[in-house]
Scaffold this active site. Structure first.
Site, PDB file in Angstrom:
ATOM      1  N   THR A 138       1.487   9.780   2.799  1.00 43.69           N
ATOM      2  CA  THR A 138       2.837  10.296   3.278  1.00 43.69           C
ATOM      3  C   THR A 138       3.272  11.266   2.333  1.00 43.69           C
ATOM      4  O   THR A 138       3.132  11.034   1.080  1.00 43.69           O
ATOM      5  CB  THR A 138       3.646   8.957   3.267  1.00 43.69           C
ATOM      6  OG1 THR A 138       3.299   8.022   3.880  1.00 43.69           O
ATOM      7  CG2 THR A 138       5.152   9.297   3.589  1.00 43.69           C
ATOM      8  N   GLY A 177       2.054   3.333  -3.178  1.00 36.18           N
ATOM      9  CA  GLY A 177       2.450   2.263  -4.041  1.00 36.18           C
ATOM     10  C   GLY A 177       1.017   2.339  -5.257  1.00 36.18           C
ATOM     11  O   GLY A 177       0.090   3.112  -5.140  1.00 36.18           O
ATOM     12  N   GLU A 421       3.657   1.730   7.415  1.00 37.48           N
ATOM     13  CA  GLU A 421       2.639   1.254   8.466  1.00 37.48           C
ATOM     14  C   GLU A 421       2.654   1.851   9.868  1.00 37.48           C
ATOM     15  O   GLU A 421       2.599   1.025  10.903  1.00 37.48           O
ATOM     16  CB  GLU A 421       1.960  -0.214   8.525  1.00 37.48           C
ATOM     17  CG  GLU A 421       1.313  -0.675   7.109  1.00 37.48           C
ATOM     18  CD  GLU A 421       0.321   0.416   6.396  1.00 37.48           C
ATOM     19  OE1 GLU A 421      -0.160   1.279   7.315  1.00 37.48           O
ATOM     20  OE2 GLU A 421       0.204   0.255   5.308  1.00 37.48           O
TER      21      GLU A 421
END
Lengths: 659, 659
Positions: A138, A177, A421
């Site tokens: 992303t 993350g 997701e």
């Protein structure tokens, strides 16, 4: 001691809680393993979540890193492995508050997209935590639409390297993350350029921090994206690459490769790329969505038999709030949904396992179905469960709103599952596209996957129910769901065709139908969930007590859906107004029936108090005492505020002289 | 500079934004005053909300106290008074992040419930902030049901004092704002006992902290209740009283008094006690609910024309996400609702003003109507707007989930409005009780309040709409809403009567109907909202441009409600399936029409960037740049984490030696 109002609820269970737990776990052996893992983790003070509700983002991050590092030791100590039966319970026992979760995603992407050689090089390093991996897809300006990614990887034939670059602010990687402060390596998705020609998005392993001193590598800018609604423990990060060079070998090249001379070669099916996403979406459902809903139900239902408010009968003591129909109607359908989705998760796992076996045999046929089902159910279940957790929170009134109830953090975390997701609306539209293809194939008499043959079944035209008891028949309600799903899919197909026939461009027609396409995809998922629940109940004939209560829950789940989406069933008169009144009567009657077993039904989820971490939901029901004790540990009470000296004293002293 | 994608949206407004703003403010003069207040507050660095998203609960509290104290100075400096036209804009300009808000509630309860003497003694002290007041009603175990409060106040004739006591843990006062760390005084609601006889709940002024050194008074235990989902700045508190004595004069005694000999005397109507609650509920709607929804719409809509994702037409650049029908269908109905509820707020204010004038003349007749309307609309508007803000948040994807978007804090705060000042389900049931009385009175030919005469109107039986354009006629849709509200109220009355006739006890019958009673109350509020919007549009004939766009929004609000609650309209065939398709077609068509004016419609709310405090919603649309800049100020980036030295270094150094 246990609060007597809660204790009395456990006296009258219509089934054995222990047996239900074992069945939900897939057998008593699994229950035993799960409990052993939970016990090992929760008895270790390093994994404690005490005071978590008082911690800052920095404190939460540090605790998560500490736990992640300690977990390696613990696993070694306990003899747990990534492929062992204990593994799936570890994350649950930790309630997710642990760092380096992206290590799994990092590894999975290498396993799926990398060559044997790449796998042999990188997987052991990651498994032994000798590097810390992340997954950088992303971008600040680009999410679901992968083709829109702006990061570039230009092949330099002269040095046999890729030059990775972030050309604009919106091209910065954003959200990955473990990337903000921890990761040493990451898989970067970038547009591959060879001699000025773009070959689309490809994955590259990029080192971003020094293994020596953890400083950022040359050309790398990275940091934390700041506070979010939840995930305080996670260092979601940003990443800016300024002409960062990685060797040719760092492009993951199972399916395509850049040869030394710059020749671009593909091999195998790219479709396989969808498989990791499918797997992740299904694991989101079980770990991130159903478990939190089960926790929220446990907290809210236990609290609702301890909390008393107003009188139901004049002259009696105040009533347990779960005895009010409105409270039952808030909570019990959410409980039924938690069971329904636990079973749909089993269904999806089987679908995935079957599909995976085919794919191993190079049969890629199940991929579209797998993609459509995992997309639709990820969207449907995350959305449903997010609303359900919110309902549980609100149903606990002011105390639900306190962080100490545990409900706000369940809510703020589950909410994210609607976004990550794959954003849900986009996922529903993927499912709709598949359904429309199948519907048109079925209409043309062509074969369709077994999971959607319902699209071609014969329809009775009108619901045959004659009284409210008929609505407790799975045949009646599953057929109503089927009819509604087929009608919605059929009518949006008709609308699409009408628009196109009237000269509207195909893409415009699609856009003009998307609101209704989403409705159709939801109806499909809802139908499958109801059928699957009913089939699960049917198979329970050797456990009559459990079958009986599961049948009630199945009926409730189905009738709640009819009650809440009445318009969809009434629209073409398949269900008449009079029949809707019957369904509503049965629905409301069921609430009072299930209410009697409500506490045993949440007890069967078998969460420890430490797992729930809730002042309202503990198994002893000592709600008020616990709220009071926990509040006193808050930094707002333990730290002295300078506010009095600085601001209040001058005000109030001024008063004293005048009083 | 302004992002060109946002700038272009402002070129094509179909109306003057400035004129719409002035009309919403109730005249250009109000706009001028509002802007002056906002400018004065926001240019003062002491009121800054910069970095707020990074602050702990303690830091937020200290900032709120600092602002509250500074605000007194500022008001004096600017010549603003509590009765001046500026006052209502101050709170908005501060976005609520200020301490001592309970001072108003403290004062209001004394004004309404206290004698002239009590008012003369306490109000000036509070107005000059020489004491800090709170309002202690809710207990740990007792909320909405006032009669259940456990705190006692025993009159001691010998000393002419009341002895206030907290007999159990669940009797502790819990939640009162400003009580945890700030308040010196509070109004405590307690069961009055005189010579062993209970006279019910009464209000008492109790000093809880010393004016000398702010220490707790003898017998008083108090503190902060700990972290909540929002309101970090507020010291919501707990309070335990152990035989705390207050003089006889401290019982607020406008309506009842304990005389020196212990004689209990009442005077006037107790019904008036409902009036402050009514006033507060209506003020909740405007300040805590509509404004946040307007902010959320502004943020989400501006972001949705800056964000581009996927292609709408092949070969073109990625599309603004607001050009997707699904995104329009998420956001534009929420925008329409923000307008609808702004107008319903005007309606309720007028109802309240009219009622208040009657009550001043000792005519208490309007009280039940005022109570029913303020209850129902508080519940309906808070619930609707909470969902709406959540939709706005989700519609912004991952960036909406960042605290820096401003949306999470809007959501977590507005969510509380569903709970405080009366839990919504209980409020809906109050409204339902009123509606049922009115319905039965109307059926019996008795007079009913003008606001509910619709219950007695003649009904055409079937919706006369013949094509989709008919659904753009307010007569058609208001009549559909009216019919549906009357049907739901009528059918629950019938169910109640059937149950009672069949021998079910009245209270049981009531409980068995509560789910449907709530539905009926919602339908009533929805109907009134639609009618009121349509009437507001009608009165706009001198402003044709504004009238036109408001008509579109009114249509959208009404049709969205029909589309989303289709079952209620289809149930008895008032609207047929074919007509529902027409309504849906008109609804979806409207989205594309309003989409063109979406940005001007939120610009008209006239929020400054500082008020929005959002990286996504600023008026220049520089979304990505701002997210990046703000993230860098996060303590997760500015503070060094010990995690590397403590946990990561040992891991990674181990790697180095082996790589």
């Amino acid at each position: 001691g246990v609060n007597p109002d809660l204790a009395s609820e456990r006296q009258t269970a219509s089934f054995s809680v222990e047996k239900l737990t074992a069945w939900l776990d897939g057998g008593a052996e699994h229950t035993r393993i799960r409990r052993a893992v939970v016990e090992a983790i929760q008895s270790d003070p390093i994994f404690s979540r005490e005071n978590q509700y008082f911690q800052s983002q920095n404190e939460r991050y540090e605790a998560a890193v500490r736990k992640a590092v300690h977990l390696q030791k613990k696993m070694h100590e306990m003899g747990w492995t990534e492929n062992g039966p204990e593994y799936k319970y570890i994350y649950r026992a930790l309630s997710g508050d642990v760092a380096f979760l992206l290590q799994r995603v990092f590894k999975r992407s290498i396993s799926v997209l990398g060559s044997e050689k790449q796998i042999a090089r990188w997987i052991p390093l990651a498994t032994q935590y000798r590097i810390i991996g992340s997954y950088a897809q992303t971008e600040l300006g680009h999410g679901t639409y992968l083709q829109g990614l702006e990061t570039t990887a230009v092949f330099d034939v002269s040095t046999q390297e890729f030059i990775l670059n972030t050309p604009t602010v919106s091209a910065m990687k954003w959200w990955p993350g473990d990337m903000g402060r921890s990761a040493t390596h990451t898989v970067v998705f970038a547009q591959l350029y060879i001699r000025g020609k773009c070959y689309g998005v490809h994955p590259f392993i990029v080192q971003i921090r020094s293994l020596q001193d953890h400083s950022l590598c040359p050309g790398v800018t990275a940091g934390d994206i700041g506070p979010k609604m939840s995930f305080e423990h996670a260092d979601n990060g940003y990443l800016r690459l300024q002409k960062v060079r990685v060797p040719r070998e760092n492009m993951l090249n199972k399916f395509c490769e850049v040869q030394p001379d710059g020749t671009y070669v593909t091999r195998g099916s790219e479709k396989i790329n969808y498989l990791p996403m499918t797997t992740v979406r299904i694991s989101v459902i079980s770990d991130e969505v159903i478990i939190p809903l089960m926790k929220a139900c446990t907290i809210a239902i236990r609290y609702s038999v301890v909390r008393r408010q107003s009188k139901l009968k004049p002259g009696e003591q105040e009533a347990k709030i779960l005895d009010y129909q409105t409270q039952q109607e808030k909570l019990l359908p959410q409980l039924a949904a938690a069971y329904a989705f636990h079973f749909i998760n089993n269904y999806l796992q089987e679908l995935l396992d079957r599909g995976y076996r085919e794919i191993q045999r190079k049969n890629f046929e199940p991929l579209p179905e797998l993609h459509a089902f995992s997309s639709g159910f990820k969207a449907m279940v995350t959305q449903y469960c997010t609303s359900a957790v919110e309902i549980c929170l609100r149903a606990c009134g002011g105390h639900g709103y306190s962080l100490l109830s545990g409900l706000p953090s369940l809510y703020t975390k589950i909410l994210a599952s609607c976004i990550y997701e794959g954003e849900n609306t986009i996922l529903f539209l993927q499912t709709a596209r598949f359904l429309i293809k199948c519907f048109m194939a079925a209409s043309a008499g062509q074969p369709i996957p077994p999971s959607v043959t319902y699209l071609a079944a014969v329809d009775p035209g009108k619901c045959p129910a004659k009284n409210k008891l008929d609505f407790l028949s799975p045949d009646i309600y599953t057929e109503a769901y089927r009819h509604t799903a087929v009608r919605l899919i059929g009518s949006v197909v008709a609308k699409l065709q009408d628009l196109i026939h009237s000269g509207v461009k195909k893409y415009d027609a699609w856009n003009q139908c998307t609101v209704q396409l989403v409705q159709a995809a939801k109806a499909h998922c809802h139908y499958i969930s109801v059928v699957n629940f009913a089939e699960t109940v049917e198979k329970l004939e050797t456990k009559p007590d459990i079958q009986k209560i599961m049948k009630h829950l199945c009926d409730l789940f189905a009738l709640h859906g009819i009650f809440s989406n009445a318009g969809a069933f009434l629209h073409d008169g398949y269900i008449s107004g009079a029949q809707m009144d019957m369904a509503t009567a049965s629905y409301l009657d069921l609430l009072a029936v299930i209410r009697k077993d409500a506490v045993p039904l949440v007890d069967a989820f078998d969460f420890t108090d430490k797992t729930l971490n809730s002042a309202l939901g503990s198994s002893d029901g000592q709600v008020y005492q616990r709220l009071y004790e926990w509040a006193q540990k808050s930094p707002t009470n333990t730290q002295i505020s300078p506010s009095y000296e600085k601001y209040l004293k001058p005000l109030l002293h001024n008063t004293l002289s005048k009083l």
